[in-house]
Design a protein around this motif. Structure first.
Motif, PDB file in Angstrom:
ATOM      1  N   GLU A  42       0.841  -1.195   0.000  1.00 31.04           N
ATOM      2  CA  GLU A  42       0.000   0.000   0.000  1.00 31.04           C
ATOM      3  C   GLU A  42       0.885   1.257   0.000  1.00 31.04           C
ATOM      4  N   PRO A  43       0.464   2.321  -0.694  1.00 26.68           N
ATOM      5  CA  PRO A  43       1.288   3.530  -0.777  1.00 26.68           C
ATOM      6  C   PRO A  43       1.733   4.047   0.595  1.00 26.68           C
ATOM      7  N   ASN A  44       3.010   4.431   0.645  1.00 25.37           N
ATOM      8  CA  ASN A  44       3.597   5.084   1.827  1.00 25.37           C
ATOM      9  C   ASN A  44       3.567   4.215   3.084  1.00 25.37           C
ATOM     10  N   THR A  45       3.645   2.906   2.897  1.00 21.64           N
ATOM     11  CA  THR A  45       3.728   1.992   4.042  1.00 21.64           C
ATOM     12  C   THR A  45       5.141   1.453   4.230  1.00 21.64           C
ATOM     13  N   LEU A  96      10.858  13.531  -4.777  1.00 21.46           N
ATOM     14  CA  LEU A  96      12.229  13.481  -4.265  1.00 21.46           C
ATOM     15  C   LEU A  96      12.293  14.311  -2.981  1.00 21.46           C
ATOM     16  N   PRO A  97      12.000  13.706  -1.842  1.00 24.40           N
ATOM     17  CA  PRO A  97      11.863  14.481  -0.595  1.00 24.40           C
ATOM     18  C   PRO A  97      13.091  15.291  -0.219  1.00 24.40           C
ATOM     19  N   GLN A  98      14.291  14.770  -0.496  1.00 20.65           N
ATOM     20  CA  GLN A  98      15.504  15.471  -0.066  1.00 20.65           C
ATOM     21  C   GLN A  98      15.809  16.710  -0.900  1.00 20.65           C
ATOM     22  N   GLY A  99      15.274  16.743  -2.129  1.00 20.23           N
ATOM     23  CA  GLY A  99      15.672  17.799  -3.049  1.00 20.23           C
ATOM     24  C   GLY A  99      16.949  17.452  -3.781  1.00 20.23           C
ATOM     25  N   ALA A 142      13.777   7.412  -6.826  1.00 18.52           N
ATOM     26  CA  ALA A 142      12.835   8.416  -6.331  1.00 18.52           C
ATOM     27  C   ALA A 142      11.498   7.743  -6.026  1.00 18.52           C
ATOM     28  N   GLY A 143      10.568   8.511  -5.488  1.00 16.31           N
ATOM     29  CA  GLY A 143       9.221   7.998  -5.255  1.00 16.31           C
ATOM     30  C   GLY A 143       8.423   7.970  -6.551  1.00 16.31           C
ATOM     31  N   LYS A 144       7.112   7.941  -6.421  1.00 18.26           N
ATOM     32  CA  LYS A 144       6.244   7.839  -7.599  1.00 18.26           C
ATOM     33  C   LYS A 144       5.059   8.784  -7.447  1.00 18.26           C
ATOM     34  N   VAL A 156       1.597  11.485  -3.901  1.00 22.09           N
ATOM     35  CA  VAL A 156       2.974  10.994  -3.913  1.00 22.09           C
ATOM     36  C   VAL A 156       3.065   9.710  -3.086  1.00 22.09           C
ATOM     37  N   ASP A 157       3.646   8.668  -3.682  1.00 23.68           N
ATOM     38  CA  ASP A 157       3.917   7.414  -2.981  1.00 23.68           C
ATOM     39  C   ASP A 157       5.430   7.289  -2.835  1.00 23.68           C
TER      40      ASP A 157
END
Length: 499
Positions: A42-45, A96-99, A142-144, A156-157
């Motif tokens: 599941e997303p973000n788990t 991309l949380p970190q930038g 990166a995420g999706k 965002v996942d």
């Protein structure tokens, strides 16, 4: 030398291809955190504080990810750099949380290597060719972004954020869609042999950025290239190259110039479209990651990595040809995928043990069965085939009966069909259904005597030089024996009696 030439209105053009393959490293945890990498959650788990770039969270390299990348480098005969370093690739994007992305630009883990693609006349590859590999560097994914969850917003996942990737960068040595397809298939096969990536392109664990340029045939200067991102099947890689090469030729022949840009592939139309102008390294403001020390590999670690490598496709193919006596085609087909050779070697061992002969003496029989006969029967049955019944022991028993002359090739197929449908012991099925060959020389001889007596004119014609009539007598004998006579016994008795 195989050639792929585009015939334009003003002359002939050559295509130049390089591939950057992103392969997800087989590991239970991410590159710099302990979060799970399992597909389909599941997303973000599966997001740790490091993956989400929470303040103060420091990355710690995952030893297994480094080990798998080193083993991959060794499998392509590449230089392994004992000293390497992580860099920050700076850009802003919502997934991309970190930038920035932690990657390797200046000092990659793996240097120059190579990969052999074999000749394949059907595919248009006339001879073996070595494709150079520039480097393998390790980086985080990166995420999706999910655009179909809300009518006006994108979600965002971050489950993929921080997953370890190997970016395997080829030299621009490929000259046709067929060569590029063969390269991706061979690379995927090696990754699966090594166990460093599962190669499931449909799940996104292996995807390719396709770099294409064109130039006048016979020239050496490279043209301006485009990069088509995230192509997720071998067939699509080949389609991208064909479309993009022809598009660039059309642009140049109409007096235009090819823009250096990043493009996307539209699966529905089989075309590419502009995504953004192509960035250079300085656009990302790379610099060494201050949170990560350089990677320093010692000799014992490298020895451990090398010792863990399995027999690789090229070595296995050569062994199948030299030690088992298989044809180059059979050897190539059997070693193309891990699952294929594993099934073959299991069946080969079972058949040799059941028949009581060395593996090399039954290898050709088993190879033909595994590549042609068995798949043909399975395909013919469709949904009726229960593959759980197709055990190595059952197949070996069928092959042993055929080797002893108890059943013909046709009877072997019939028995295998029954096994696939309902299971059971092949020998008991053969007895119950009357599918064994008749090798009783007395019964066969009596049938042949009757046929010879009834066809005296044809006997004289045969003895007078019409050798092709031998097939007539074989056919009549098999008909009289209801197809159950052992062909070898029939042939020998007929030769003795017809003279």
């Amino acid at each position: 030398m195989s050639t792929y030439t585009i015939h334009g209105a003003t002359g002939e053009w050559e295509v130049v291809i390089g591939l950057e393959v992103h392969a997800q490293v087989t590991s239970n945890a991410k590159l710099f955190s302990g979060a799970s990498t399992a597909f389909g959650a599941e997303p973000n788990t599966q997001v740790s504080l490091v993956d989400a770039a929470m303040p103060g969270m420091l990355p710690v390299p995952n030893r297994e990810c480094i080990r798998q990348a080193v083993r991959t480098g060794m499998a392509i005969e590449a230089e392994i750099n004992k000293w390497s370093r992580f860099d920050r690739k700076n850009y802003f994007y919502a997934d991309l949380p970190q930038g920035y992305q932690i990657s390797q630009l200046y000092h990659p883990l793996v240097g120059e290597g190579q990969l052999l693609i074999e000749a394949d006349e059907k595919a248009g590859i006339a001879e073996d060719k070595v494709i150079g590999i520039e480097r393998i560097h390790v980086e985080q994914d990166a995420g999706k972004l999910m655009h179909d969850q809300h009518p006006t917003m994108s979600y965002v996942d971050l489950n993929r954020s921080g997953v370890a990737l190997m970016e395997i960068v080829s030299r621009p040595h490929m000259r046709s869609p067929a060569e590029a397809g063969a390269y991706v298939r061979k690379l995927r096969s090696i990754l699966r042999y090594v166990g460093s990536c599962d190669g499931n392109m449909e799940e996104g664990s292996m995807r390719a950025d396709v770099n294409v340029s064109v130039r006048r045939a016979g020239t050496q200067e490279l043209g301006t290239r485009t990069e088509t991102k995230n192509v997720n099947s071998v067939r699509f890689v080949m389609q991208v190259i064909e479309y993009e090469a022809n598009r660039q030729v059309d642009v140049l022949e109409s007096g235009g110039t090819v823009d250096q840009e990043t493009r996307l592939f539209d699966v529905a139309t089989g075309t590419t479209r502009t995504m953004r102008s192509k960035e250079d390294a300085h656009d990302y403001r790379y610099f060494p990651d201050p949170d990560l020390l350089p990677l320093v590999l010692d000799d014992s670690f490298l020895e451990e990595c090398r010792a863990s490598l399995p027999e690789l496709p090229d070595a296995k193919r050569q062994r199948y040809e030299s030690e088992l006596g298989l044809t180059p085609y059979n050897a190539r087909e059997l070693t193309a995928e891990v699952e294929t050779f594993a099934r073959f070697e299991t069946l080969l061992a079972a058949t040799a043990a059941t028949i009581g002969k060395p593996e090399k003496d039954v290898a050709t029989q088993v190879a033909n069965w595994a590549l042609s006969v068995a798949p043909g029967v399975v395909k013919g049955l469709g949904d009726e085939a229960d593959l759980t019944n197709s055990t190595p022991a059952a197949q070996a028993t069928i092959l042993a009966m055929q080797d002893k002359g108890e059943i013909s090739g046709g009877q072997a197929k019939e028995i295998y069909e029954i096994v696939l449908r309902q299971g059971g012991d092949p020998e008991a099925i053969a007895d119950e259904k009357g599918l064994k060959q008749v090798s009783d020389t007395g019964a066969i001889e009596a049938a042949i005597d009757g046929i010879i007596a009834a066809n005296a004119d044809k006997v004289e014609e045969y003895r007078g030089g019409k050798d092709k009539l031998f097939g007539f007598f074989v056919g009549q004998t098999m008909k009289a024996m209801q197809g159950k006579a052992n062909p070898a016994v029939v042939n020998q008795i007929l030769k003795d009696k017809l003279g």
